[in-house]
Every structure is written in structure tokens, then in C-alpha cells.
Design a protein around this motif. Structure first.
Motif, PDB file in Angstrom:
ATOM      1  N   GLU A 141       1.272  -1.395  -0.215  1.00  0.00           N
ATOM      2  CA  GLU A 141      -0.120  -0.279  -0.109  1.00  0.00           C
ATOM      3  C   GLU A 141       0.899   1.568   0.054  1.00  0.00           C
ATOM      4  O   GLU A 141       0.571   1.876  -0.979  1.00  0.00           O
ATOM      5  N   ILE A 142       1.708   1.489   0.772  1.00  0.00           N
ATOM      6  CA  ILE A 142       2.618   2.782   0.594  1.00  0.00           C
ATOM      7  C   ILE A 142       3.573   2.520  -0.378  1.00  0.00           C
ATOM      8  O   ILE A 142       3.516   3.840  -1.038  1.00  0.00           O
ATOM      9  N   ARG A 143       3.801   1.681  -0.783  1.00  0.00           N
ATOM     10  CA  ARG A 143       4.668   1.626  -2.035  1.00  0.00           C
ATOM     11  C   ARG A 143       4.280   2.261  -3.363  1.00  0.00           C
ATOM     12  O   ARG A 143       4.732   2.759  -4.048  1.00  0.00           O
ATOM     13  N   ASN A 144       3.321   2.020  -2.861  1.00  0.00           N
ATOM     14  CA  ASN A 144       2.382   2.180  -4.579  1.00  0.00           C
ATOM     15  C   ASN A 144       1.419   4.090  -4.246  1.00  0.00           C
ATOM     16  O   ASN A 144       0.740   3.996  -5.132  1.00  0.00           O
ATOM     17  N   GLU A 145       2.098   4.284  -3.456  1.00  0.00           N
ATOM     18  CA  GLU A 145       1.360   5.653  -2.957  1.00  0.00           C
ATOM     19  C   GLU A 145       1.865   6.581  -3.734  1.00  0.00           C
ATOM     20  O   GLU A 145       2.985   5.954  -4.137  1.00  0.00           O
ATOM     21  N   LYS A 146       1.474   7.699  -4.313  1.00  0.00           N
ATOM     22  CA  LYS A 146       2.056   8.312  -5.238  1.00  0.00           C
ATOM     23  C   LYS A 146       3.826   8.661  -5.533  1.00  0.00           C
ATOM     24  O   LYS A 146       4.446   9.069  -6.171  1.00  0.00           O
TER      25      LYS A 146
END
Ligand SMILES: CC(C)(COP(=O)(O)OP(=O)(O)OC[C@H]1O[C@@H](n2cnc3c(N)ncnc32)[C@H](O)[C@@H]1OP(=O)(O)O)[C@@H](O)C(=O)NCCC(=O)NCCS
Length: 144
Positions: free
Chosen positions: A18-23
Motif C-alpha cells: 500500500e505504501i510502496r504504491n502511494e504516488k
């Protein structure tokens, strides 16, 4: 707020993605694309099974930051990111300090840290420079 540094487990798989996929994290990554869960899970299990790779979590009940070391006999490539709600609070520095402490304890043979930082990622460059890294092109280096 108190933060502990701990080693990642399989239970962290989804929250890390989830964090790695944050813009804000993706734009500073060398691969800016969103990662699918299945691909991430395969990669994550591979890292957990590999004694030369380690993912550390800065934890305060939720994941505030993630640090990865990819090690060979003398060097550790260092990669970090914070959950965007934790940007700008000095936690990047805390993660690097505690990560280096962890490395000194667990892998004392490692004498050099490296980090690959995009040329437009001035915030990360400031952080790593403050922590003693020296720029050598896109690779930043610190002797420990
Ligand atoms: C890079 C990252 C870890 C920085 O952590 P942070 O704790 O939020 O960093 P800070 O906001 O405290 O900034 C670090 C330093 O850079 C400075 N800074 C902040 N924004 C800046 C900018 N746009 N340009 C230059 N310097 C900047 C800060 O003033 C601070 O220096 P100081 O402590 O001397 O004041 C975090 O922003 C992040 O996870 N970014 C996304 C992923 C990433 O870029 N990872 C690194 C890849 S190598």
C-alpha cells in the motif's frame, strides 16, 4: 509518538505494498508503476527467504517507514521510504540511524552503504547527505 525498528514478516506484505504504491513514493522510485499484489507477494517472499536481503520496518502500531538492505560481503545497498503522512517529521533520519545501528550489530563486516537516488529527488539527497552519504553520480556512498 514512539517508533520501534523491527524486521519485516509476511504479515507486513499488504501494508508495505500500500505504501510502496502511494504516488509520492512511486514518483521517487526508479520503477514508478503501480505494483500488483501477486507480483509484490512473490518478490516479498523472495526477500524474506534471502539472508542477504533485509526489510526493516519503522513501526508505531502502523508502518511509518520501510528500509531495505541488499547486502554482499562488504556493502549494503540502502533503500528507504516513508508512508506519505509521515513525511517532513525527521523520520527518514531516524530510520537511517536505526537501520545503520541494526546493520552494525547484525552484519559488522559491512563497511559501506550505497543508495541509488534519482537526480530530481532533492529531499532524499538532502537527507542522505545529512546522514553522511557522498554523491557519486546517481549512486550515493557512505563508509561505516
Ligand atoms: C525521502 C524521505 C525518506 C525523506 O524523509 P523525511 O523524514 O520526510 O525527510 P525531511 O522532510 O525531514 O527532509 C530531509 C531533509 O531534506 C530537506 N528537504 C525537505 N524537502 C526538500 C526539498 N524539496 N528539497 C531539498 N531539501 C528538502 C529537509 O529540510 C530536511 O533537511 P533538514 O533536516 O536539514 O531540515 C521521504 O520523503 C520519502 O519517503 N520519500 C519518498 C520515497 C523516497 O524518495 N525515498 C528515497 C529514495 S532513495
Amino acid at each position: 509518538m514512539s517508533f520501534t525498528l523491527r524486521e519485516a514478516t509476511i504479515d507486513d506484505c499488504a501494508e508495505i505494498l500500500e505504501i510502496r504504491n502511494e504516488k509520492e513514493v512511486r514518483i521517487n522510485s526508479f520503477d514508478p508503476n503501480k505494483i500488483e499484489y501477486a507480483a509484490h507477494e512473490k518478490w516479498f517472499k523472495g526477500v524474506l527467504a534471502n539472508p542477504s536481503r533485509k526489510i526493516l520496518i519503522l513501526d508505531n502500531g502502523q508502518i511509518a517507514g520501510v528500509l531495505r538492505f541488499d547486502m554482499d560481503s562488504e556493502r549494503a545497498e540502502t533503500s528507504i521510504y516513508l508512508a506519505p503522512e509521515y513525511f517532513g517529521r525527521g523520520l527518514g533520519e531516524i530510520l537511517l540511524i536505526r537501520g545503520e545501528e541494526w546493520l552494525r550489530n547484525k552484519h559488522p563486516a559491512i563497511k559501506q552503504l550505497t543508495a541509488k537516488i534519482k537526480s530530481d529527488n532533492t529531499r532524499s539527497q538532502s537527507l542522505f547527505a545529512k546522514f553522511g552519504f557522498v554523491e557519486q553520480g546517481e549512486i550515493w556512498v557512505k563508509k561505516i
